[in-house]
Design a protein around this motif. Structure first.
Motif, PDB file in Angstrom:
ATOM      1  N   ASP A 303       1.204  -1.442   0.024  1.00 28.44           N
ATOM      2  CA  ASP A 303      -0.226  -0.152  -0.033  1.00 28.44           C
ATOM      3  C   ASP A 303       0.119   1.036   0.378  1.00 28.44           C
ATOM      4  O   ASP A 303       2.342   0.797  -0.171  1.00 28.44           O
ATOM      5  CB  ASP A 303      -1.098  -0.355   1.173  1.00 28.44           C
ATOM      6  CG  ASP A 303      -1.949  -1.418   0.825  1.00 28.44           C
ATOM      7  OD1 ASP A 303      -2.431  -1.867   0.013  1.00 28.44           O
ATOM      8  OD2 ASP A 303      -2.134  -1.445   1.626  1.00 28.44           O
ATOM      9  N   LEU A 304       0.120   2.001  -0.095  1.00 29.44           N
ATOM     10  CA  LEU A 304       1.192   3.865  -0.358  1.00 29.44           C
ATOM     11  C   LEU A 304       0.624   4.398   0.992  1.00 29.44           C
ATOM     12  O   LEU A 304      -0.414   4.196   1.266  1.00 29.44           O
ATOM     13  CB  LEU A 304       0.960   4.240  -1.485  1.00 29.44           C
ATOM     14  CG  LEU A 304       1.453   3.836  -2.756  1.00 29.44           C
ATOM     15  CD1 LEU A 304       0.796   4.891  -4.094  1.00 29.44           C
ATOM     16  CD2 LEU A 304       3.211   4.161  -2.453  1.00 29.44           C
ATOM     17  N   ARG A 305       1.303   5.483   1.883  1.00 34.39           N
ATOM     18  CA  ARG A 305       1.110   6.673   2.112  1.00 34.39           C
ATOM     19  C   ARG A 305       1.030   7.766   1.679  1.00 34.39           C
ATOM     20  O   ARG A 305       1.832   8.226   1.190  1.00 34.39           O
ATOM     21  CB  ARG A 305       2.533   6.542   3.342  1.00 34.39           C
ATOM     22  CG  ARG A 305       1.791   7.802   5.099  1.00 34.39           C
ATOM     23  CD  ARG A 305       2.953   7.122   5.673  1.00 34.39           C
ATOM     24  NE  ARG A 305       4.636   7.701   4.602  1.00 34.39           N
ATOM     25  CZ  ARG A 305       5.255   9.129   4.250  1.00 34.39           C
ATOM     26  NH1 ARG A 305       4.716   9.839   4.946  1.00 34.39           N
ATOM     27  NH2 ARG A 305       6.306   8.285   3.903  1.00 34.39           N
ATOM     28  N   GLY A 306      -0.014   8.785   1.828  1.00 34.96           N
ATOM     29  CA  GLY A 306      -0.549   9.098   1.045  1.00 34.96           C
ATOM     30  C   GLY A 306      -2.083   9.864   1.579  1.00 34.96           C
ATOM     31  O   GLY A 306      -2.369   9.872   2.104  1.00 34.96           O
ATOM     32  N   SER A 307      -3.263  10.168   0.089  1.00 31.73           N
ATOM     33  CA  SER A 307      -4.506  10.556   0.063  1.00 31.73           C
ATOM     34  C   SER A 307      -5.100   9.865  -0.325  1.00 31.73           C
ATOM     35  O   SER A 307      -4.923  10.001  -2.119  1.00 31.73           O
ATOM     36  CB  SER A 307      -4.686  11.886   0.281  1.00 31.73           C
ATOM     37  OG  SER A 307      -6.304  12.503  -0.309  1.00 31.73           O
TER      38      SER A 307
END
Length: 442
Positions: A303-307
């Motif tokens: 997964d990614l970290r962000g909005s």
């Protein structure tokens, strides 16, 4: 060479002849040789004193071996002095020019980033003073700690920050390699450009906001009209509705860009990529209506970290562009994969392709490779600009690869620092919500 040894040979010959006349030829020759050695030693001593700066060139030997050496040495010394004078004058000219330069210039050591030299503008905008700041760490660190890691990595993008002397003035810092041991820090005052950019942003945001209401009213009335009630409008009513919808989309995209430009940061939340990838695939299939082969692949498993809302908007723009600009029967692939020193989401199509001359300008607002085709397909010309702004807020970038007649690949490239291990249950392929839509928040 004969001029060097001939005088000594003549002296020795005369001494030998005189010695023959008085009956002591070897003694006379020895005395002559001793005199020559003493004379040569005195000449060598004068050369040594000249090399140490104790004698002027006029006091150098004029005859014999050392006289010849002295002439060559004096000529070489004059050349060196002339070169040194030219270098000194050039250095003075450079320093005067640098001192008069309107932008701050600071010469820094590579190892500890201590200040070696700075011009007057550096005192005005960076607050540096002589002699207190010379051979000391850059004082701006005290106000902006983020500059220290930036200085440690040469070749980075320019850094924008407020002036430590006057926070209302904005500076753009660039680090230029000056030598193997020093770097040149150049600070440009961009206060006026920043204000003009803010005026432009405010104007676009205000105009777009004011246009939204009248466009909504016009579009509503057009929807109420029907060809049966107004037969005279039957040929033009569909076009009026289409153009009204297009204007509404343009206004909404302009408002989206204005919100993105006003953002200083984003929510640092977990973005589940498996459901988002499934949502993008469903959106592509709905837009394609079975006219394209659509393939979606997750090679990352993370997964990614962000909005989530902003990233979905960016990815969705790339997918919809691929569907719009790929002829019927073409192939579209959406891949999430490791790439280089990071990860990327790549959207590849088999469309018409883009000439190399257009690629650097594709993310500009309203820039179109083919105006007629874009308008025919309903594009606003703002999609890639939105993508670029969203990626910038995620410290990511947009890369474009294309070949005319073979298709294009638009990829969102993220650093590995934004990767998160995928949680159990986030790879079940479920979409984030019922309608698969994740708009950018107002």
């Amino acid at each position: 060479m004969w001029r060097i040894w001939l005088p000594g040979a003549i002296v020795c010959t005369l001494a030998f002849l005189v010695g023959l006349m008085i009956g002591y030829p070897l003694a006379a020759l020895a005395v002559a040789l001793a005199g020559i050695v003493i004379w040569q030693a005195s000449q060598a001593r004068r050369l040594e004193r000249f090399l140490h700066g104790e004698l002027s060139p006029g006091a150098l030997p004029q005859q014999g071996t050392f006289g010849e050496l002295a002439r060559h040495l004096a000529a070489h010394t004059r050349q060196q002095q002339q070169r040194a004078m030219r270098s000194h004058l050039a250095l003075l000219g450079f320093r005067r020019s640098a001192m008069a330069f309107p932008d701050p210039l600071v010469l820094l050591d590579n190892a500890d980033h201590h200040v070696r030299w700075f011009n007057r503008a550096a005192g005005t905008l960076l607050g540096l003073q002589r002699p207190g700041d010379t051979l000391q760490p850059l004082r701006v660190w005290q106000h902006h700690p983020e500059i220290q890691p930036w200085l440690a990595k040469t070749g980075q993008e320019p850094l924008e920050l407020p002036s430590p002397v006057n926070p209302e003035r904005r500076l753009l810092l660039r680090l230029i390699p000056f030598s193997s041991q020093q770097n040149l820090l150049v600070a440009e005052d961009i206060t006026r450009l920043t204000r003009l950019e803010q005026v432009r942003r405010d104007f676009v945001a205000n105009v777009s906001h004011e246009l939204r209401t009248p466009l909504t009213v016009i579009h509503g009335y057009l929807e109420l009209l029907s060809e049966d009630d107004c037969p005279a409008l039957e040929p033009i009513l569909p076009e009026m509705r289409s153009q009204s919808q297009r204007m509404t989309r343009i206004v909404e995209d302009l408002l989206t860009i204005s919100r993105l430009e006003a953002q200083q940061g984003l929510p640092e939340e977990r973005v589940a990529l498996a459901p988002m990838l499934l949502t993008l695939e469903r959106e592509a299939q709905a837009l394609s209506r079975g006219q394209h082969q659509i393939h979606c692949e997750d090679r990352l498993g993370m997964d990614l970290r962000g909005s989530a809302a902003y990233l979905h908007s960016a990815f969705s723009n790339l997918v919809s562009n691929a569907v719009r600009y790929t002829p019927s029967g073409g192939h579209i692939s959406i891949r999430l994969e490791h790439h280089g020193d990071g990860v990327r989401l790549a959207v590849t199509d088999t469309g018409h392709g883009i000439p190399d001359a257009h690629i650097p300008r594709l993310a500009e607002r309203f820039y179109r490779v083919s105006t007629s085709r874009s308008r025919e397909l309903g594009g606003t010309g703002l999609g890639l600009s939105i993508v670029k702004h969203v990626l910038h807020l995620h410290q990511a970038r947009l890369t474009i690869e294309s070949a005319v007649g073979r298709g294009s690949t638009f990829a969102c490239q993220f650093g590995e620092n934004r990767l998160l291990p995928r949680l159990p249950g986030n790879d079940d392929g479920q979409a984030p919500d019922d309608d698969g839509h994740s708009p950018i928040p107002d």
